[in-house]
Design a protein around this motif. Structure first.
Motif, PDB file in Angstrom:
ATOM      1  N   HIS A  43       0.858  -1.194   0.000  1.00 53.73           N
ATOM      2  CA  HIS A  43       0.000   0.000   0.000  1.00 53.73           C
ATOM      3  C   HIS A  43       0.888   1.236   0.000  1.00 53.73           C
ATOM      4  O   HIS A  43       1.802   1.343   0.817  1.00 53.73           O
ATOM      5  N   VAL A  44       0.623   2.156  -0.921  1.00 57.04           N
ATOM      6  CA  VAL A  44       1.367   3.412  -0.957  1.00 57.04           C
ATOM      7  C   VAL A  44       0.496   4.521  -0.369  1.00 57.04           C
ATOM      8  O   VAL A  44      -0.573   4.827  -0.905  1.00 57.04           O
ATOM      9  N   ASP A  45       0.935   5.066   0.745  1.00 55.20           N
ATOM     10  CA  ASP A  45       0.226   6.216   1.304  1.00 55.20           C
ATOM     11  C   ASP A  45       0.733   7.466   0.576  1.00 55.20           C
ATOM     12  O   ASP A  45       1.756   8.035   0.931  1.00 55.20           O
ATOM     13  N   GLY A  46      -0.028   7.856  -0.427  1.00 57.59           N
ATOM     14  CA  GLY A  46       0.324   9.041  -1.207  1.00 57.59           C
ATOM     15  C   GLY A  46      -0.627  10.185  -0.924  1.00 57.59           C
ATOM     16  O   GLY A  46      -0.826  11.055  -1.777  1.00 57.59           O
ATOM     17  N   ALA A  47      -1.246  10.157   0.255  1.00 62.96           N
ATOM     18  CA  ALA A  47      -2.227  11.191   0.611  1.00 62.96           C
ATOM     19  C   ALA A  47      -1.692  12.565   0.234  1.00 62.96           C
ATOM     20  O   ALA A  47      -2.349  13.352  -0.432  1.00 62.96           O
TER      21      ALA A  47
ATOM     22  N   ASP B  55      -0.317  -2.267  -4.764  1.00 62.48           N
ATOM     23  CA  ASP B  55      -1.661  -2.846  -4.792  1.00 62.48           C
ATOM     24  C   ASP B  55      -2.732  -1.803  -4.502  1.00 62.48           C
ATOM     25  O   ASP B  55      -3.888  -1.977  -4.869  1.00 62.48           O
ATOM     26  N   SER B  56      -2.377  -0.745  -3.793  1.00 54.58           N
ATOM     27  CA  SER B  56      -3.353   0.304  -3.484  1.00 54.58           C
ATOM     28  C   SER B  56      -2.624   1.607  -3.169  1.00 54.58           C
ATOM     29  O   SER B  56      -1.444   1.593  -2.798  1.00 54.58           O
ATOM     30  N   ILE B  57      -3.353   2.699  -3.343  1.00 52.57           N
ATOM     31  CA  ILE B  57      -2.783   4.043  -3.148  1.00 52.57           C
ATOM     32  C   ILE B  57      -3.822   4.928  -2.461  1.00 52.57           C
ATOM     33  O   ILE B  57      -5.001   4.903  -2.833  1.00 52.57           O
ATOM     34  N   SER B  58      -3.392   5.712  -1.472  1.00 54.51           N
ATOM     35  CA  SER B  58      -4.235   6.788  -0.930  1.00 54.51           C
ATOM     36  C   SER B  58      -3.771   8.093  -1.540  1.00 54.51           C
ATOM     37  O   SER B  58      -2.560   8.320  -1.679  1.00 54.51           O
ATOM     38  N   TRP B  59      -4.720   8.967  -1.862  1.00 55.27           N
ATOM     39  CA  TRP B  59      -4.369  10.188  -2.602  1.00 55.27           C
ATOM     40  C   TRP B  59      -5.398  11.265  -2.247  1.00 55.27           C
ATOM     41  O   TRP B  59      -6.558  11.152  -2.617  1.00 55.27           O
ATOM     42  N   ASP B  60      -4.981  12.281  -1.513  1.00 53.90           N
ATOM     43  CA  ASP B  60      -5.909  13.338  -1.088  1.00 53.90           C
ATOM     44  C   ASP B  60      -5.938  14.491  -2.090  1.00 53.90           C
ATOM     45  O   ASP B  60      -4.939  15.213  -2.235  1.00 53.90           O
ATOM     46  N   ALA B  61      -7.070  14.692  -2.719  1.00 51.45           N
ATOM     47  CA  ALA B  61      -7.203  15.856  -3.612  1.00 51.45           C
ATOM     48  C   ALA B  61      -7.305  17.139  -2.793  1.00 51.45           C
ATOM     49  O   ALA B  61      -7.051  18.228  -3.304  1.00 51.45           O
ATOM     50  N   HIS B  62      -7.690  17.022  -1.508  1.00 51.74           N
ATOM     51  CA  HIS B  62      -7.777  18.230  -0.678  1.00 51.74           C
ATOM     52  C   HIS B  62      -6.407  18.630  -0.102  1.00 51.74           C
ATOM     53  O   HIS B  62      -6.330  19.569   0.680  1.00 51.74           O
ATOM     54  N   LYS B  63      -5.360  17.914  -0.476  1.00 51.92           N
ATOM     55  CA  LYS B  63      -4.033  18.367  -0.060  1.00 51.92           C
ATOM     56  C   LYS B  63      -3.391  19.221  -1.151  1.00 51.92           C
ATOM     57  O   LYS B  63      -3.177  20.402  -0.966  1.00 51.92           O
ATOM     58  N   TRP B  64      -3.128  18.612  -2.340  1.00 53.65           N
ATOM     59  CA  TRP B  64      -2.323  19.348  -3.323  1.00 53.65           C
ATOM     60  C   TRP B  64      -3.060  19.536  -4.657  1.00 53.65           C
ATOM     61  O   TRP B  64      -2.456  19.928  -5.640  1.00 53.65           O
TER      62      TRP B  64
END
Lengths: 479, 479
Positions: B259-263, B285-294
């Motif tokens: 898991h890639v924490d790419g928040a 296998d999975s990625i977190s990605w916050d659009a409210h960050k960048w």
């Protein structure tokens, strides 16, 4: 770099002021509009092909596209004749709160980032705990919805009642009417399906107490560790309320956690007439309560309440170093110590605005009105030949069925009621879905929208009756 | 019942049009304002006493109170000199999307309730999966934030890799820089602290690969079942990126979930210059990605991506009967089958609006700009006598420290930098928090706001230098 030019800034201002005007008009005229304007195939095909552009596009063009092609083809869950699922009761006041909150975009994870938002959230939580009769050490948190509220409460329950090695032998009790988010939350927090015991319900779709007692006794004998009961205050199917006082007594006796899923029905605490139906909810350990269901809020505005806030802190507190400067010095828990989220929008402010402008009594009347509308629907249906009540009005929900001929086979009756639902939905006049009760397909109306009038109820039932009649004619007429 | 009178409706329209005007002006003038206007004690005391009224209050009074007492005392995380935590990059375009989405309030749990919103969400997920290099069977979901994204991905990881009886022997690997939400999510889904192995990081705060390999080998020898590694793409402390390609190879070898924490950092995929730093993220296998960050969005707008969408369905699908009429007939999964939530707001629409109006290239330039600003800060600090770089600019984050006298004891240096942070925050000019790196208190700037200018960076560092100097003078001067 400048992401928005001065000219665009001016344009945003103009477009949004237009939008405000249009939205107020939309809400004013909602009863005259169809419940939904489904997107036509042409629009969907256009959007399917529309790429995410490399270069900027004219803002007015994008705005028009958003408005006409995207937002306008929404089903209006806040339409006064939207009776399916739990319809939205979203008010212009809640929208106003959203518009303001989003503009300032406070980071509501901790106090230093938004001290006033923090104060307001705490005041609302205290007020709601007070309505539930919880003691001073109680607390809670605004979360995105009932599913996350249930997840939060059940995590706290697990950690309060079970050592980690006990988890595999633990058992949890729900009813056959419990919301699906409970089983989902239990799965997420690590329980297996066979640890969840589904207790039957009686005729009024309330959890059968003796069956619950028997299941607990049996599990103890088998060496299992019963640790939590989930009682529903307002099931989604029928609005039924489990016998909270009796379940609380059982939980007390066996040292079990009582979680009340009041996502839909806890709002009845606002009504002088209805709140007695939730008697002894103060004996529970935690409550889920969605303000976006019956408290006029837009999505996502939900609350988890807990009898002892320390239980949330024990499950969720974490102290990473880059947050150190943001921690308050009073030693009280930050919001990010009380639930699964760290960064959170300030979900409580729109509810505060609504309550300040409207007053809590009027919100109590909203509850009474919703209950009265379901009762009215029940009364009309009872008088309609060939129609039967499957579950009488409970907390704004009524279930019923067209069964004109008792000789018709069950599957034909099921299909008939499914067809009636399909036809009224397609008509755009009202939205009435079916559900399954005791193995039968029945129609279901949830009448909680305060703008729903008696006339809306009369007209909707009349139309259902007409469709039902047409469906059973030798040559089916259109609705 | 009428909850809002015609007169109130007109008033809402007028107040909101005023508010639109004021907000546009607020954003235009943000650089000239202090980063925060903390609430004064008088306001807090007034609000603390203000009850939730039984009766309605004049809307104009409530509006004024909300604006002046509540919203205006927010800290502006979207201020160009807000450099603490991960600051907000919220754009007026995202706000515009919120205003529109909240007005229509689509129920984005399933397709039938908001078919166009569903299409837009799917298109954005496909686009983001494409940027990550994921295959066709990939998928994902918009969620409220990085914590829920991590929770969603880790639940899927557990269910994909472990039989329930294996969970107690499973081990998970994080680094000492991994975001706290990972440990929280692992606790929620049932793992104990001693199942989480914290791998040290090297000088650049990236996970030490040989230590990871050794820990896995050792655990296998002890009869444990290593099942997941969490790699960070942009740690919150320093912006460091773990060696994804090498970790992926280890995961492949041991049949572990990556898991890639790419928040914070997954947004670098938008930049031609920066995306190579995330090379081989497609092997995860999975990625977190916050659009409210960048990605310029207001809270809450986050995404979880998954290499094979079936893994989300396996963990989260539920099929209650009252949702039957809302299920689509094409057999594709509904959003409520892909994550912990059922009812959801349509979080993707504001991102769609922003991307349509701005174009994806400009968003790539936002990333480049943020990285350049951190590099500029680093360059200036390197030239400032007595100042040292603790972690060079990585993905828009730089850490540094005032250490004018090497003879000063460590705790005095820690206190000195803490004081500098406190003073600049109190000045209102900029917000710069501290963090802990290698046991030392250091200053930290996260410079991702696109409106941050070179001048802002120069002025902020100059002020830090001045404060540092003043703090070490025999008679401390004010900042």
């Amino acid at each position: 770099m400048q992401t928005i030019t001065e000219e665009q800034s001016k344009q945003i201002s103009d477009l949004m002021k237009d939008f405000i005007e249009q939205t107020i008009n939309l809400y004013d005229t909602l009863p005259m509009r169809p419940v939904g304007c489904p997107a036509d195939q042409k629009t969907l095909a256009y959007l399917e092909k529309l790429p995410i552009p490399n270069q900027e596009r004219p803002l007015s063009e994008v705005f028009r596209e958003m408005l006409q092609d995207i937002y306008a083809s929404t089903l209006f869950a806040q339409h006064p004749r939207s009776f399916s699922c739990i319809p939205s009761t979203a008010s212009l006041l809640s929208w106003m709160g959203d518009v303001m909150t989003s503009a300032y975009n406070p980071h509501a994870g901790c106090q230093v980032n938004a001290p006033v938002a923090a104060l307001i959230e705490k005041k609302l939580i205290r007020w709601m705990c007070g309505l539930a009769g919880y003691p001073e050490e109680s607390g809670g948190l605004f979360v995105s919805g009932g599913s996350i509220a249930n997840l939060t409460a059940l995590t706290a329950a697990r950690d309060a009642k079970l050592a980690s090695e006990e988890c595999k032998d633990a058992t949890i009790y729900i009813s056959n009417q419990t919301h699906s988010s409970i089983a989902k939350a239990l799965h997420i927090i690590g329980f297996c399906k066979d640890q969840i015991h589904t207790i039957p319900t009686g005729r009024s779709f309330r959890m059968d107490l003796s069956a619950l007692q028997a299941a607990i006794t049996d599990d103890i004998k088998r060496g299992k560790k019963p640790f939590a009961v989930i009682a529903s205050a307002g099931t989604t199917n029928t609005g039924s309320i489990d016998p909270i006082a009796d379940i609380a007594a059982l939980c007390h006796k066996h040292n079990m956690w009582l979680h009340v899923d009041g996502a839909f029905g806890a709002s009845a605490l606002l009504s002088k007439q209805q709140r007695k139906k939730l008697a002894r909810i103060e004996l529970s350990d935690s409550i889920s309560w969605d303000a976006h269901k019956w408290m006029l809020q837009t999505y996502s505005c939900s609350v988890v309440l807990i009898r002892n806030q320390e239980n949330l802190v024990c499950s969720f507190a974490a102290h990473p170093e880059y947050l150190k400067d943001a921690e308050n010095t009073e030693g009280c828990a930050e919001f990010w110590d009380l639930g699964p989220e760290l960064t959170r929008p300030a979900r409580s402010l729109k509810l505060w605005l609504t309550l300040q402008a409207m007053g809590s009594e009027k919100m109590g009347h909203v509850i009474d009105h919703g209950c009265a509308m379901a009762k009215l629907a029940e009364d009309i249906i009872r008088k309609s030949p060939g129609w039967e009540i499957s579950s009488p009005a409970q907390l704004g929900i009524v279930n019923f069925r067209y069964a004109p001929d008792q000789a018709m086979p069950e599957n034909a009756l099921n299909q008939l009621n499914q067809d009636i639902s399909k036809k009224i939905n397609e008509s755009g006049f009202a939205q009435v879905f079916t559900t399954q009760l005791l193995g039968k397909t029945v129609l279901r109306m949830c009448t909680i929208n305060p703008e729903t009038t008696k006339q809306d109820i009369h007209d909707t039932v009349a139309r259902l009756v007409r469709i039902g009649h047409a469906c059973t004619m030798p040559f089916t007429l259109s609705a």
